[in-house]
Design a protein around this motif. Structure first.
Motif, PDB file in Angstrom:
ATOM      1  N   GLY A 167      40.410  34.466  49.182  1.00 46.62           N
ATOM      2  CA  GLY A 167      39.578  33.611  48.340  1.00 46.62           C
ATOM      3  C   GLY A 167      38.102  33.746  48.682  1.00 46.62           C
ATOM      4  N   GLN A 168      37.808  33.854  49.983  1.00 45.85           N
ATOM      5  CA  GLN A 168      36.419  34.024  50.402  1.00 45.85           C
ATOM      6  C   GLN A 168      35.860  35.339  49.868  1.00 45.85           C
ATOM      7  OE1 GLN A 168      34.646  32.974  54.433  1.00 45.85           O
ATOM      8  NE2 GLN A 168      34.943  35.160  54.689  1.00 45.85           N
ATOM      9  N   LEU A 169      36.655  36.404  49.921  1.00 48.62           N
ATOM     10  CA  LEU A 169      36.212  37.704  49.424  1.00 48.62           C
ATOM     11  C   LEU A 169      35.950  37.661  47.922  1.00 48.62           C
ATOM     12  CD1 LEU A 169      35.657  40.680  50.001  1.00 48.62           C
ATOM     13  CD2 LEU A 169      38.092  41.138  49.649  1.00 48.62           C
ATOM     14  N   LEU A 170      36.849  36.999  47.192  1.00 46.12           N
ATOM     15  CA  LEU A 170      36.663  36.885  45.733  1.00 46.12           C
ATOM     16  C   LEU A 170      35.414  36.080  45.408  1.00 46.12           C
ATOM     17  CD1 LEU A 170      40.357  36.195  44.619  1.00 46.12           C
ATOM     18  CD2 LEU A 170      39.060  38.314  44.326  1.00 46.12           C
ATOM     19  N   ALA A 171      35.254  34.946  46.098  1.00 45.27           N
ATOM     20  CA  ALA A 171      34.089  34.096  45.852  1.00 45.27           C
ATOM     21  C   ALA A 171      32.803  34.819  46.236  1.00 45.27           C
ATOM     22  CB  ALA A 171      34.220  32.794  46.631  1.00 45.27           C
ATOM     23  N   LEU A 172      32.833  35.512  47.381  1.00 43.09           N
ATOM     24  CA  LEU A 172      31.649  36.227  47.839  1.00 43.09           C
ATOM     25  C   LEU A 172      31.261  37.327  46.857  1.00 43.09           C
ATOM     26  CD1 LEU A 172      29.578  36.674  50.122  1.00 43.09           C
ATOM     27  CD2 LEU A 172      31.217  38.284  51.136  1.00 43.09           C
ATOM     28  N   THR A 173      32.251  38.026  46.326  1.00 46.08           N
ATOM     29  CA  THR A 173      31.974  39.080  45.352  1.00 46.08           C
ATOM     30  C   THR A 173      31.264  38.513  44.131  1.00 46.08           C
ATOM     31  OG1 THR A 173      33.911  40.348  46.073  1.00 46.08           O
ATOM     32  CG2 THR A 173      33.011  40.856  43.896  1.00 46.08           C
ATOM     33  N   ALA A 174      31.761  37.393  43.623  1.00 51.68           N
ATOM     34  CA  ALA A 174      31.136  36.765  42.454  1.00 51.68           C
ATOM     35  C   ALA A 174      29.710  36.311  42.774  1.00 51.68           C
ATOM     36  CB  ALA A 174      31.976  35.585  41.987  1.00 51.68           C
ATOM     37  N   ILE A 175      29.518  35.706  43.959  1.00 49.88           N
ATOM     38  CA  ILE A 175      28.192  35.240  44.359  1.00 49.88           C
ATOM     39  C   ILE A 175      27.227  36.410  44.482  1.00 49.88           C
ATOM     40  CG2 ILE A 175      26.862  34.181  46.228  1.00 49.88           C
ATOM     41  CD1 ILE A 175      29.296  32.403  46.786  1.00 49.88           C
ATOM     42  N   LEU A 176      27.672  37.510  45.091  1.00 45.47           N
ATOM     43  CA  LEU A 176      26.810  38.669  45.270  1.00 45.47           C
ATOM     44  C   LEU A 176      26.424  39.294  43.937  1.00 45.47           C
ATOM     45  CD1 LEU A 176      28.406  40.410  48.387  1.00 45.47           C
ATOM     46  CD2 LEU A 176      26.156  39.337  48.250  1.00 45.47           C
ATOM     47  N   ILE A 177      27.347  39.339  43.003  1.00 44.27           N
ATOM     48  CA  ILE A 177      27.042  39.900  41.680  1.00 44.27           C
ATOM     49  C   ILE A 177      25.938  39.091  41.011  1.00 44.27           C
ATOM     50  CG2 ILE A 177      27.933  40.232  39.342  1.00 44.27           C
ATOM     51  CD1 ILE A 177      30.616  41.005  40.619  1.00 44.27           C
ATOM     52  N   VAL A 178      26.106  37.768  41.037  1.00 50.67           N
ATOM     53  CA  VAL A 178      25.105  36.892  40.416  1.00 50.67           C
ATOM     54  C   VAL A 178      23.771  36.996  41.145  1.00 50.67           C
ATOM     55  CG1 VAL A 178      24.496  34.502  39.911  1.00 50.67           C
ATOM     56  CG2 VAL A 178      26.832  35.299  39.511  1.00 50.67           C
ATOM     57  N   MET A 179      23.801  36.985  42.477  1.00 49.01           N
ATOM     58  CA  MET A 179      22.571  37.051  43.254  1.00 49.01           C
ATOM     59  C   MET A 179      21.838  38.376  43.037  1.00 49.01           C
ATOM     60  SD  MET A 179      21.900  34.264  44.834  1.00 49.01           S
ATOM     61  CE  MET A 179      20.635  34.888  45.945  1.00 49.01           C
ATOM     62  N   ASN A 180      22.575  39.481  42.999  1.00 50.89           N
ATOM     63  CA  ASN A 180      21.938  40.788  42.801  1.00 50.89           C
ATOM     64  C   ASN A 180      21.285  40.886  41.429  1.00 50.89           C
ATOM     65  OD1 ASN A 180      22.510  41.830  45.350  1.00 50.89           O
ATOM     66  ND2 ASN A 180      24.503  42.637  44.713  1.00 50.89           N
ATOM     67  N   LEU A 181      21.932  40.309  40.429  1.00 52.51           N
ATOM     68  CA  LEU A 181      21.329  40.283  39.094  1.00 52.51           C
ATOM     69  C   LEU A 181      20.060  39.433  39.099  1.00 52.51           C
ATOM     70  CD1 LEU A 181      24.504  39.923  36.833  1.00 52.51           C
ATOM     71  CD2 LEU A 181      23.037  41.936  37.078  1.00 52.51           C
ATOM     72  N   TRP A 182      20.109  38.299  39.781  1.00 53.43           N
ATOM     73  CA  TRP A 182      18.952  37.403  39.820  1.00 53.43           C
ATOM     74  C   TRP A 182      17.800  38.031  40.605  1.00 53.43           C
ATOM     75  CZ3 TRP A 182      18.380  32.365  43.094  1.00 53.43           C
ATOM     76  CH2 TRP A 182      17.235  31.670  42.667  1.00 53.43           C
ATOM     77  N   ARG A 183      18.125  38.727  41.681  1.00 47.04           N
ATOM     78  CA  ARG A 183      17.082  39.335  42.507  1.00 47.04           C
ATOM     79  C   ARG A 183      16.283  40.390  41.755  1.00 47.04           C
ATOM     80  NH1 ARG A 183      21.182  39.993  47.602  1.00 47.04           N
ATOM     81  NH2 ARG A 183      20.856  37.938  48.566  1.00 47.04           N
ATOM     82  N   ARG A 184      16.870  40.967  40.732  1.00 47.93           N
ATOM     83  CA  ARG A 184      16.157  41.964  39.927  1.00 47.93           C
ATOM     84  C   ARG A 184      15.187  41.330  38.943  1.00 47.93           C
ATOM     85  NH1 ARG A 184      21.539  45.568  38.405  1.00 47.93           N
ATOM     86  NH2 ARG A 184      22.026  46.224  40.548  1.00 47.93           N
ATOM     87  N   SER A 185      15.286  40.023  38.822  1.00 47.50           N
ATOM     88  CA  SER A 185      14.419  39.306  37.894  1.00 47.50           C
ATOM     89  C   SER A 185      13.189  38.777  38.623  1.00 47.50           C
ATOM     90  CB  SER A 185      15.188  38.140  37.262  1.00 47.50           C
ATOM     91  OG  SER A 185      14.306  37.274  36.576  1.00 47.50           O
ATOM     92  N   PRO A 186      12.020  38.773  37.963  1.00 45.35           N
ATOM     93  CA  PRO A 186      10.810  38.204  38.588  1.00 45.35           C
ATOM     94  C   PRO A 186      10.962  36.726  38.938  1.00 45.35           C
ATOM     95  CG  PRO A 186      10.248  39.495  36.635  1.00 45.35           C
ATOM     96  CD  PRO A 186      11.743  39.347  36.640  1.00 45.35           C
ATOM     97  N   SER A 187      11.914  36.059  38.305  1.00 48.20           N
ATOM     98  CA  SER A 187      12.088  34.625  38.556  1.00 48.20           C
ATOM     99  C   SER A 187      12.646  34.341  39.949  1.00 48.20           C
ATOM    100  CB  SER A 187      13.010  34.010  37.497  1.00 48.20           C
ATOM    101  OG  SER A 187      14.336  34.501  37.633  1.00 48.20           O
ATOM    102  N   PHE A 188      13.228  35.354  40.601  1.00 42.65           N
ATOM    103  CA  PHE A 188      13.820  35.117  41.921  1.00 42.65           C
ATOM    104  C   PHE A 188      12.763  34.663  42.914  1.00 42.65           C
ATOM    105  CE2 PHE A 188      15.064  36.579  46.191  1.00 42.65           C
ATOM    106  CZ  PHE A 188      16.227  35.840  46.337  1.00 42.65           C
TER     107      PHE A 188
END
Length: 218
Positions: A167-188
């Motif tokens: 469950g931690q791996l699944l949750a972490l994967t989802a969090i990382l996907i969202v975070m990586n997308l956000w980090r590419r945005s100037p809003s980060f």
């Protein structure tokens, strides 16, 4: 039968009626079922997810993410097994209050508050491991309110722990996907401070709820 109880658990941790009924009545080795329960707890455990979010918020390299998540896993796995198999009980409200404070700590750490206020930076790796111990007791308290059959207890608890890691791996994967997308945005860069302030606030709210529950049950 091995009776494992924790006062006030029902208020501190929500358990679906079907899951609670299964845990109370299961007998024998049920590996897949306990893997599912462990994974479900982690994926739906907002306190654990908030802490993980704080931990990886400013981690950009997979090697660093792996190190911190491994330390967290070692911490919560050891105390989960100790709590159940060693029949070590803790007040669920107090341990959940510390879990709330772990979210506060990581948000403050991300904001650089410790260096600003005290002139030093705590060892983030040690902090993640130590708070992992408390998260593990929180995981254990999920089961300690129920009467668990001794028949298959050890493999079932090990399976639950494996499920938590899945469950931690699944949750972490989802969090990382969202975070990586956000980090590419100037809003980060513009909103990183606000996000961590919100994370800190959520941690204080979680802590307040648990301390309130502790005093009301007393």
């Amino acid at each position: 039968m091995l009776s494992l109880t924790a006062s006030g658990f029902a208020s501190a941790h929500g358990v679906a009626q079907g899951d609670a009924s299964f845990i109370e009545n299961v007998s024998g080795t049920q590996l897949l079922a306990f893997i599912y329960l462990g994974a479900k707890h982690m994926v739906t455990g907002y306190d654990h997810l908030l802490f993980l979010l704080g931990v990886i918020f400013f981690l950009y390299r997979l090697k660093e993410v792996s190190l911190y998540v491994t330390l967290f896993a070692i911490g919560h796995s050891s105390t989960l097994l100790l709590g159940i198999l060693g029949n070590t009980s803790v007040n669920p409200y107090l341990v959940d209050a510390v879990i709330g404070l772990s979210v506060v700590y990581k948000a403050l750490d991300n904001l650089g508050a410790f260096r600003l206020w005290f002139g030093f930076q705590p060892d983030a790796r040690a902090a993640v491991l130590i708070f992992g111990f408390f998260h593990g007791f929180g995981l254990a308290s999920k089961l300690q309110d129920f009467t668990l059959s001794e028949d298959g207890l050890i493999p079932n608890i090990l399976a639950f722990n494996i499920g938590v890691e899945i469950g931690q791996l699944l949750a972490l994967t989802a969090i990382l996907i969202v975070m990586n997308l956000w980090r590419r945005s100037p809003s980060f860069d513009r909103h990183a401070f606000t996000a961590n302030a919100a994370l800190m606030t959520a941690g204080f709210v979680l802590t307040g709820f648990q301390l309130t529950g502790y005093w009301l049950t007393k």
